[in-house]
Design an enzyme around this catalytic site. Structure first.
Site, PDB file in Angstrom:
ATOM      1  N   GLU A   1       0.821  -1.218   0.000  1.00 26.81           N
ATOM      2  CA  GLU A   1       0.000   0.000   0.000  1.00 26.81           C
ATOM      3  C   GLU A   1       0.854   1.266   0.000  1.00 26.81           C
ATOM      4  O   GLU A   1       0.630   2.177  -0.800  1.00 26.81           O
ATOM      5  CB  GLU A   1      -0.941   0.018   1.218  1.00 26.81           C
ATOM      6  CG  GLU A   1      -1.707   1.323   1.317  1.00 26.81           C
ATOM      7  CD  GLU A   1      -2.806   1.348   2.355  1.00 26.81           C
ATOM      8  OE1 GLU A   1      -2.864   0.441   3.206  1.00 26.81           O
ATOM      9  OE2 GLU A   1      -3.613   2.288   2.300  1.00 26.81           O
TER      10      GLU A   1
ATOM     11  N   ASP B   1      -0.663  -5.009   3.166  1.00 26.91           N
ATOM     12  CA  ASP B   1      -1.204  -3.828   3.845  1.00 26.91           C
ATOM     13  C   ASP B   1      -0.588  -3.826   5.237  1.00 26.91           C
ATOM     14  O   ASP B   1      -0.939  -4.644   6.091  1.00 26.91           O
ATOM     15  CB  ASP B   1      -2.736  -3.879   3.927  1.00 26.91           C
ATOM     16  CG  ASP B   1      -3.289  -2.544   4.394  1.00 26.91           C
ATOM     17  OD1 ASP B   1      -2.533  -1.779   5.020  1.00 26.91           O
ATOM     18  OD2 ASP B   1      -4.468  -2.263   4.131  1.00 26.91           O
TER      19      ASP B   1
ATOM     20  N   ASP C   1      -6.093  -4.436   0.748  1.00 22.91           N
ATOM     21  CA  ASP C   1      -7.053  -4.600   1.853  1.00 22.91           C
ATOM     22  C   ASP C   1      -7.649  -6.011   1.864  1.00 22.91           C
ATOM     23  O   ASP C   1      -8.101  -6.485   2.905  1.00 22.91           O
ATOM     24  CB  ASP C   1      -8.236  -3.622   1.708  1.00 22.91           C
ATOM     25  CG  ASP C   1      -7.822  -2.162   1.744  1.00 22.91           C
ATOM     26  OD1 ASP C   1      -7.000  -1.805   2.594  1.00 22.91           O
ATOM     27  OD2 ASP C   1      -8.340  -1.371   0.921  1.00 22.91           O
TER      28      ASP C   1
ATOM     29  N   ILE D   1      -0.741  -1.746   7.764  1.00 20.64           N
ATOM     30  CA  ILE D   1      -1.748  -1.490   8.804  1.00 20.64           C
ATOM     31  C   ILE D   1      -3.084  -1.371   8.090  1.00 20.64           C
ATOM     32  O   ILE D   1      -3.328  -0.384   7.384  1.00 20.64           O
ATOM     33  CB  ILE D   1      -1.481  -0.187   9.591  1.00 20.64           C
ATOM     34  CG1 ILE D   1      -0.130  -0.262  10.314  1.00 20.64           C
ATOM     35  CG2 ILE D   1      -2.609   0.064  10.592  1.00 20.64           C
ATOM     36  CD1 ILE D   1       0.154   0.948  11.219  1.00 20.64           C
ATOM     37  N   ASP D   2      -3.935  -2.375   8.213  1.00 23.10           N
ATOM     38  CA  ASP D   2      -5.288  -2.239   7.679  1.00 23.10           C
ATOM     39  C   ASP D   2      -6.168  -1.814   8.844  1.00 23.10           C
ATOM     40  O   ASP D   2      -6.337  -2.558   9.816  1.00 23.10           O
ATOM     41  CB  ASP D   2      -5.789  -3.540   7.050  1.00 23.10           C
ATOM     42  CG  ASP D   2      -7.107  -3.283   6.324  1.00 23.10           C
ATOM     43  OD1 ASP D   2      -7.185  -2.290   5.576  1.00 23.10           O
ATOM     44  OD2 ASP D   2      -8.068  -4.026   6.546  1.00 23.10           O
TER      45      ASP D   2
ATOM     46  N   THR E   1      -5.981   1.951   9.471  1.00 14.39           N
ATOM     47  CA  THR E   1      -5.116   3.059   9.921  1.00 14.39           C
ATOM     48  C   THR E   1      -5.915   4.081  10.738  1.00 14.39           C
ATOM     49  O   THR E   1      -5.414   4.612  11.733  1.00 14.39           O
ATOM     50  CB  THR E   1      -4.433   3.729   8.709  1.00 14.39           C
ATOM     51  OG1 THR E   1      -3.666   2.731   8.039  1.00 14.39           O
ATOM     52  CG2 THR E   1      -3.503   4.856   9.130  1.00 14.39           C
TER      53      THR E   1
END
Ligand code: IPD
Ligand code: CA
Length: 278
Positions: free
Chosen positions: A70, A90, A220, A92-93, A95
């Site tokens: 990402e 990802d 995601d 940090i999915d 955020t």
């Protein structure tokens, strides 16, 4: 049967756990918030740091593999899925959850070869839940097998969705039209964890019957979508096209077919659309 990708999957689990530690530690520090595509599309230095940590560690073990990350794409890298072994990350999915300390934050690592998902790892790091799936071998949470709900009646269902990170008036309008249609069926309830990856794991765990969203990105959903199918669920759109920015994941086709009639679709630019000249 020899599983040629097992080493890679084991590494994904190890690195997701290590990344989760970094995310947990960062919650005790100041989080400087920056924005990307819109004022509600957030990113922090921790997102960038965790993505680099994962990519560097994978490169050391698997130097020929490719990446779609990402934050690398946000920094200008091409978002292209080829037939080569590709890690779809990802860091940090969720955020926005991370920024607000809302406790659903995941590290998501998908892995695709010949454009087919081979494994998916989603580490919900504040719940300390490690979700995994290997193609053809089932889905697990902390090593316990997962299976989707067997509910067939939409009126007895809970559906997950999100408002996403676009505030384009037409998109917002479509989102509310769909939501009003679905709530009015009526269904038992609507939920959203604030993380597409965790919503998919909730479908796989049988906690919600379905999750849909238009506007999500390949990173995601790359890992969570395999976790859903390996738990016995089904996917519309994304099964054939990870770049479509649309997903409907459900426990079965009865629920999916009923829901799709209520969703007002729209088409954000594909993840692999060519970049416009500056
Ligand atoms: C977002 C989350 C959110 C979803 C957005 C995603 P991020 O990812 O998954 O739940 O509604 O569409 O972009 O920005 O937290 O990685
Ligand atoms: Ca993210």
């Amino acid at each position: 049967m020899v599983d040629i990708w097992q080493n890679a999957m084991d590494h994904a689990v190890t690195i997701a756990r290590r990344a989760g530690e970094v995310v947990r530690e960062a919650l005790h520090e100041d989080r400087k918030v920056m924005t990307k595509s819109s004022s509600v599309d957030l990113v922090t230095q921790t997102d960038q740091k965790v993505e680099q940590l994962i990519i560097q560690s994978v490169k050391e073990k698997f130097p020929t593999h490719r990446f779609i990350g990402e934050e690398s794409v946000a920094a200008g890298e091409v978002c292209e899925l080829t037939d080569s072994p590709t890690w779809i990350i990802d860091p940090i999915d969720g955020t926005t959850n991370f920024v607000h300390t809302f406790p659903f934050v995941a590290v998501s690592i998908g892995f695709s070869v010949n454009k087919q998902s081979e494994f998916g790892v989603v580490y919900s790091c504040l719940e300390d839940k490690m979700f995994t799936a290997r193609r053809g071998r089932g889905a697990f949470c902390n090593d316990q097998p997962l299976s989707v709900s067997d509910q067939e009646d939409i009126k007895q269902s809970v559906i997950a969705t999100e408002f996403g990170s676009s505030r384009d008036p037409e998109a917002v309008n479509n989102i509310f039209t769909s939501l009003r249609n679905i709530v009015s069926l009526p269904i038992h309830g609507v939920r959203g964890a604030g993380s597409a990856a965790i919503n998919l794991c909730l479908v796989a765990s049988g906690c919600v019957e379905a999750y849909y969203e238009i506007g999500i990105h390949v990173w995601d959903i790359a890992a969570g979508s395999l976790i859903v199918t390996e738990a016995g669920g089904i996917l519309l759109d994304v099964e054939v096209d990870l770049m479509s920015r649309r997903i409907l994941a459900a426990n079965n086709t009865t629920i999916a077919d009923r829901l799709i009639r209520e969703i007002q679709s729209f088409s954000p630019p594909r993840d692999d659309a060519p970049l416009l000249p500056q």
